[in-house]
Design a protein around this motif. Structure first.
Motif, PDB file in Angstrom:
ATOM      1  N   LEU A 284       0.821  -1.210   0.000  1.00  0.00           N
ATOM      2  CA  LEU A 284       0.000   0.000   0.000  1.00  0.00           C
ATOM      3  C   LEU A 284       0.856   1.261   0.000  1.00  0.00           C
ATOM      4  CD1 LEU A 284      -2.873  -0.924   2.484  1.00  0.00           C
ATOM      5  CD2 LEU A 284      -3.130  -0.301   0.089  1.00  0.00           C
ATOM      6  N   TRP A 285       1.908   1.259   0.824  1.00  0.00           N
ATOM      7  CA  TRP A 285       2.742   2.457   0.938  1.00  0.00           C
ATOM      8  C   TRP A 285       3.572   2.683  -0.322  1.00  0.00           C
ATOM      9  CZ3 TRP A 285       3.225   6.939   2.946  1.00  0.00           C
ATOM     10  CH2 TRP A 285       4.439   7.617   2.874  1.00  0.00           C
ATOM     11  N   GLU A 286       4.305   1.679  -0.749  1.00  0.00           N
ATOM     12  CA  GLU A 286       5.242   1.841  -1.853  1.00  0.00           C
ATOM     13  C   GLU A 286       4.555   2.000  -3.203  1.00  0.00           C
ATOM     14  OE1 GLU A 286       8.583   2.146  -1.991  1.00  0.00           O
ATOM     15  OE2 GLU A 286       8.553   2.324   0.191  1.00  0.00           O
ATOM     16  N   ASP A 287       3.439   1.301  -3.404  1.00  0.00           N
ATOM     17  CA  ASP A 287       2.820   1.277  -4.729  1.00  0.00           C
ATOM     18  C   ASP A 287       1.701   2.299  -4.911  1.00  0.00           C
ATOM     19  OD1 ASP A 287       4.454  -0.780  -5.620  1.00  0.00           O
ATOM     20  OD2 ASP A 287       3.147  -2.316  -4.790  1.00  0.00           O
ATOM     21  N   LYS A 290       2.849   6.419  -1.310  1.00  0.00           N
ATOM     22  CA  LYS A 290       4.108   7.166  -1.287  1.00  0.00           C
ATOM     23  C   LYS A 290       4.161   8.263  -2.344  1.00  0.00           C
ATOM     24  CE  LYS A 290       9.103   6.329  -1.156  1.00  0.00           C
ATOM     25  NZ  LYS A 290      10.158   5.284  -1.255  1.00  0.00           N
ATOM     26  N   VAL A 291       3.518   8.039  -3.469  1.00  0.00           N
ATOM     27  CA  VAL A 291       3.589   8.993  -4.581  1.00  0.00           C
ATOM     28  C   VAL A 291       2.610  10.155  -4.437  1.00  0.00           C
ATOM     29  CG1 VAL A 291       4.389   7.229  -6.195  1.00  0.00           C
ATOM     30  CG2 VAL A 291       1.931   7.601  -5.913  1.00  0.00           C
ATOM     31  N   LEU A 292       1.703  10.077  -3.449  1.00  0.00           N
ATOM     32  CA  LEU A 292       0.732  11.153  -3.280  1.00  0.00           C
ATOM     33  C   LEU A 292       1.403  12.413  -2.740  1.00  0.00           C
ATOM     34  CD1 LEU A 292      -2.281   9.186  -1.728  1.00  0.00           C
ATOM     35  CD2 LEU A 292      -1.911   9.819  -4.128  1.00  0.00           C
ATOM     36  N   PRO A 293       1.017  13.589  -3.237  1.00  0.00           N
ATOM     37  CA  PRO A 293       1.660  14.834  -2.805  1.00  0.00           C
ATOM     38  C   PRO A 293       1.590  15.084  -1.309  1.00  0.00           C
ATOM     39  CG  PRO A 293       0.299  15.194  -4.756  1.00  0.00           C
ATOM     40  CD  PRO A 293       0.006  13.809  -4.287  1.00  0.00           C
ATOM     41  N   VAL A 294       0.535  14.632  -0.661  1.00  0.00           N
ATOM     42  CA  VAL A 294       0.356  14.921   0.764  1.00  0.00           C
ATOM     43  C   VAL A 294       1.447  14.286   1.617  1.00  0.00           C
ATOM     44  CG1 VAL A 294      -1.135  12.915   1.149  1.00  0.00           C
ATOM     45  CG2 VAL A 294      -1.346  14.919   2.625  1.00  0.00           C
ATOM     46  N   PHE A 295       2.088  13.215   1.124  1.00  0.00           N
ATOM     47  CA  PHE A 295       3.096  12.519   1.926  1.00  0.00           C
ATOM     48  C   PHE A 295       4.530  12.866   1.537  1.00  0.00           C
ATOM     49  CE2 PHE A 295      -0.549   9.438   1.884  1.00  0.00           C
ATOM     50  CZ  PHE A 295      -0.929   9.632   3.204  1.00  0.00           C
ATOM     51  N   ASP A 297       6.448  15.473   1.973  1.00  0.00           N
ATOM     52  CA  ASP A 297       7.277  16.171   2.944  1.00  0.00           C
ATOM     53  C   ASP A 297       7.282  15.510   4.318  1.00  0.00           C
ATOM     54  OD1 ASP A 297       7.873  18.101   1.019  1.00  0.00           O
ATOM     55  OD2 ASP A 297       6.073  19.278   1.505  1.00  0.00           O
ATOM     56  N   TRP A 298       6.733  14.328   4.417  1.00  0.00           N
ATOM     57  CA  TRP A 298       6.686  13.647   5.709  1.00  0.00           C
ATOM     58  C   TRP A 298       8.060  13.088   6.061  1.00  0.00           C
ATOM     59  CZ3 TRP A 298       1.880  10.732   7.731  1.00  0.00           C
ATOM     60  CH2 TRP A 298       0.754  11.542   7.606  1.00  0.00           C
ATOM     61  N   SER A 299       8.423  13.164   7.329  1.00  0.00           N
ATOM     62  CA  SER A 299       9.688  12.596   7.793  1.00  0.00           C
ATOM     63  C   SER A 299       9.578  11.075   7.861  1.00  0.00           C
ATOM     64  CB  SER A 299      10.048  13.144   9.169  1.00  0.00           C
ATOM     65  OG  SER A 299       9.098  12.695  10.135  1.00  0.00           O
ATOM     66  N   GLU A 300      10.734  10.411   7.942  1.00  0.00           N
ATOM     67  CA  GLU A 300      10.754   8.957   8.011  1.00  0.00           C
ATOM     68  C   GLU A 300      10.030   8.447   9.257  1.00  0.00           C
ATOM     69  OE1 GLU A 300      11.977   6.370   6.140  1.00  0.00           O
ATOM     70  OE2 GLU A 300      12.165   7.796   4.497  1.00  0.00           O
ATOM     71  N   ILE A 301      10.194   9.149  10.369  1.00  0.00           N
ATOM     72  CA  ILE A 301       9.553   8.716  11.613  1.00  0.00           C
ATOM     73  C   ILE A 301       8.036   8.858  11.505  1.00  0.00           C
ATOM     74  CG2 ILE A 301       9.295   9.234  14.067  1.00  0.00           C
ATOM     75  CD1 ILE A 301      12.225  10.018  14.119  1.00  0.00           C
ATOM     76  N   LYS A 302       7.589   9.945  10.904  1.00  0.00           N
ATOM     77  CA  LYS A 302       6.160  10.171  10.723  1.00  0.00           C
ATOM     78  C   LYS A 302       5.563   9.125   9.793  1.00  0.00           C
ATOM     79  CE  LYS A 302       2.923  13.995   9.949  1.00  0.00           C
ATOM     80  NZ  LYS A 302       2.795  15.421   9.509  1.00  0.00           N
ATOM     81  N   VAL A 303       6.300   8.779   8.749  1.00  0.00           N
ATOM     82  CA  VAL A 303       5.860   7.722   7.838  1.00  0.00           C
ATOM     83  C   VAL A 303       5.751   6.393   8.584  1.00  0.00           C
ATOM     84  CG1 VAL A 303       6.561   6.322   5.853  1.00  0.00           C
ATOM     85  CG2 VAL A 303       6.696   8.812   5.728  1.00  0.00           C
ATOM     86  N   GLY A 304       6.710   6.148   9.492  1.00  0.00           N
ATOM     87  CA  GLY A 304       6.674   4.916  10.279  1.00  0.00           C
ATOM     88  C   GLY A 304       5.398   4.794  11.097  1.00  0.00           C
ATOM     89  N   TYR A 305       4.954   5.898  11.706  1.00  0.00           N
ATOM     90  CA  TYR A 305       3.703   5.878  12.464  1.00  0.00           C
ATOM     91  C   TYR A 305       2.509   5.606  11.558  1.00  0.00           C
ATOM     92  CZ  TYR A 305       6.055   7.692  16.626  1.00  0.00           C
ATOM     93  OH  TYR A 305       6.872   7.841  17.709  1.00  0.00           O
ATOM     94  N   LEU A 306       2.531   6.192  10.355  1.00  0.00           N
ATOM     95  CA  LEU A 306       1.457   5.941   9.406  1.00  0.00           C
ATOM     96  C   LEU A 306       1.397   4.463   9.018  1.00  0.00           C
ATOM     97  CD1 LEU A 306      -0.772   6.871   7.454  1.00  0.00           C
ATOM     98  CD2 LEU A 306       1.026   7.350   5.770  1.00  0.00           C
TER      99      LEU A 306
END
Length: 563
Positions: A284-287, A290-295, A297-306
């Motif tokens: 879900l994330w990679e395919d 991840k390509v959506l504009p809203v994500f 500028d997210w940091s790696e840690i913030k992405v981890g929580y998502l």
């Protein structure tokens, strides 16, 4: 039949231990990055990954299903292990050395890189997501049904207990928690199976007596070498099934491939060939996300929580689907086979095309892939109209009538799961309570009057073979019509090295050279890149010398104006 106090204690401890693993890795990696959460930082060790891979393949469906299948139809299915060994060699030799260095999170990133097609990548990811989420539900069904029979708890309560436990440790601990929880569960699984085998053998008077009973019950069958493709199992059918089963699970399945992406090197990944929730999150994330504009500028840690939130929601969805699967009733097991047959074969074929046929571009691969899925879908739907082969005699001698009543009460709900679950818990199935005999011998299946039996009557073991072959063949045909790739269209690192050496020169040039060398026995004119026909000693073919001399004279005559 029920569980004793010690059984219940061990069951609760195993669930708590799995949850504790998740809590431990959650605290340890509370600020983990995406790679650390989904791939364990690519530093996982081979042994726990090997055990995790085993647990990912040998699920409750496999343990109960294989035992029930052999009880109902004999031990021929055991020979699929030969196909498994062959497939593992192919994966270690050809798949991993190309996939691992790409540092992928989603396996289907490879499809996009190879075919330069984002649409094809997302199509394969969607198929994996649909099949993966349904499979989570299927995985929850058999153990919940078993616990219902053994503990008396509601079926729905069992699904929620198992689903919540798996969801929590997967959500908080990431792939490390999953792998080490799988390692713990592998030990419990191995010890449990051995305990059942040993205790069963003791109760039946020893292994020799067990084998004698199996022999006289026509269960022992290993080398049926018949080439008839319409029988349920044979040596060849089981080897084919084992080969494609392993390719589907360990070569083109995100859940399993993600495990050896988690190791520190190709060598470690080659040493072993419930990550289901994490694998769905990776897809879900990679395919898609991840390509959506809203994500962006997210940091790696913030992405981890998502990603943890996605895993949790995936677990909730899996629990809901587990409850929904229970409503399939007698079509549960055939539904599992239908999804597997419709998706795995074409997906294996697509990866074979990508790895070994660099001539095929995205358009040809897409056409072959879609048509193969359509054919396999028709096949598995049509196969449901074919009556099942009759069971071998099912003895219920010595079983109390109360056990028969308990099992028969639910027979309409779990008819197709009977061979996978009920027969392993209490082999006491009977059509009716009023007509109890020592042996149940089903009526023979009618062999005529079934429409399209010539096609749909083929063994289910061949389903992935048809899908793979059709995808490969139709991809080549479509590419011949729409146009082949040239070496400039494909990255060398994405193709098997042996096939790349063949592909280095364009197909048209190879055909032209072959025509001149084998038919005319000469070099193409003006082709300075063509290899000379001289041998290793430097001696040229006399026929070529003669033809070159004739060409020179013809040119001289033309130059002097003589016709």
């Amino acid at each position: 039949m029920g569980l004793g106090t010690l059984d219940v204690v061990m069951l609760v401890l195993s669930l708590l231990a799995s949850a504790a693993v998740g809590v431990y890795f959650s605290v340890l990696g509370r600020n983990s990055t995406s790679v650390e959460y989904l791939l364990g930082g690519r530093t996982m060790k081979p042994l726990p990954l090997a055990l995790s891979l085993m647990v990912g393949t040998v699920s409750a469906i496999t343990i109960m299903g294989s035992a029930g299948e052999m009880y109902a139809y004999g031990t021929q299915l055991w020979l699929m292990d030969l196909g498994i060994l062959l497939a593992l060699f192919i994966i270690a030799k050809y798949f991993i050395p190309i996939m691992y260095p790409l540092e992928l999170i989603s396996l289907y990133q490879y499809i996009e890189k190879r075919f330069k097609s984002k649409w094809l990548r997302q199509a394969t990811a969607v198929l994996q997501l649909v099949g993966g989420y349904l499979f989570i539900g299927f995985l929850l069904f058999p153990p919940s049904l078993a616990l219902q029979s053994m503990m008396g708890l509601s079926f729905f309560v069992n699904i929620i207990i198992i689903g919540v436990s798996c969801t929590l440790y997967s959500t908080f601990g990431g792939v490390k928690a999953v792998v080490y929880a799988d390692t713990l569960q592998a030990v419990v699984m191995i010890v449990g199976v051995l305990a059942i085998v040993i205790q069963g053998a003791v109760n039946m008077g020893g292994i020799e007596n067990v084998l004698d009973i199996a022999y006289h019950g026509d269960r022992l069958e290993f080398f049926n070498m018949s080439l008839n493709p319409y029988q349920r199992h044979s040596f060849w059918l089981c080897v084919i099934y084992g080969f494609f089963f392993t390719l589907s699970n360990n070569a083109v399945n995100q859940s399993q491939v993600q495990r050896y992406f988690s190791t520190g090197s190709v060598r470690n990944a080659q040493c072993s060939v419930s990550t289901q929730l994490n694998s769905m999150t990776a897809l879900l994330w990679e395919d898609f996300l991840k390509v959506l504009p809203v994500f962006r500028d997210w940091s790696e840690i913030k992405v981890g929580y998502l990603q943890k939130l996605i895993v949790f929601l995936s677990g909730v969805l899996g629990i809901v689907l587990g409850l929904a699967v229970s409503q399939f009733g007698k079509s549960f097991f055939t539904t599992v086979l239908a999804i597997n047959g419709a998706l795995t074969g074409p997906l294996i074929g697509l990866f074979i095309v990508a790895l070994f046929l660099p001539w095929v571009p995205a358009k040809g691969a897409t056409i072959g892939f879609i048509l193969a899925i359509a054919f396999n879908g028709v096949m598995v739907i049509g196969q449901q109209s074919i009556p099942k082969a009759p069971y071998l005699p099912l003895s219920k001698e010595g079983c109390p009538a109360t056990s028969i009543a308990n099992v028969t009460a639910n027979v309409t709900e779990i008819e197709d799961v009977a061979t996978t679950i009920v027969t392993t818990l209490a082999p006491t199935l009977a059509p009716t309570l009023e007509n109890i005999t020592t042996t149940v011998t089903p009526s023979p299946v009618p062999s005529e009057g079934i429409a399209d039996e010539w096609l749909f009557g083929l063994s289910y073991c061949l389903n992935p073979l048809w899908g793979s072959m059709l995808c490969i063949l139709l991809s080549l045909i479509a590419s011949a019509i729409t146009g082949y790739n040239t070496p400039e269209d494909v990255e060398e690192k994405l193709v098997d090295p042996g096939m790349w050496r063949i592909f280095q020169r364009s197909l048209k040039l190879q055909i032209k050279e072959s025509f001149y060398k084998t038919i005319l026995r000469r070099r193409p004119r003006g082709d300075h890149n063509a290899r000379d026909t001289s041998d290793e000693t430097g001696t040229r073919d006399p026929l070529n010398n003669l033809m070159d001399t004739k060409d020179t004279k013809d040119n001289e005559i033309d130059g002097n104006g003589v016709v």
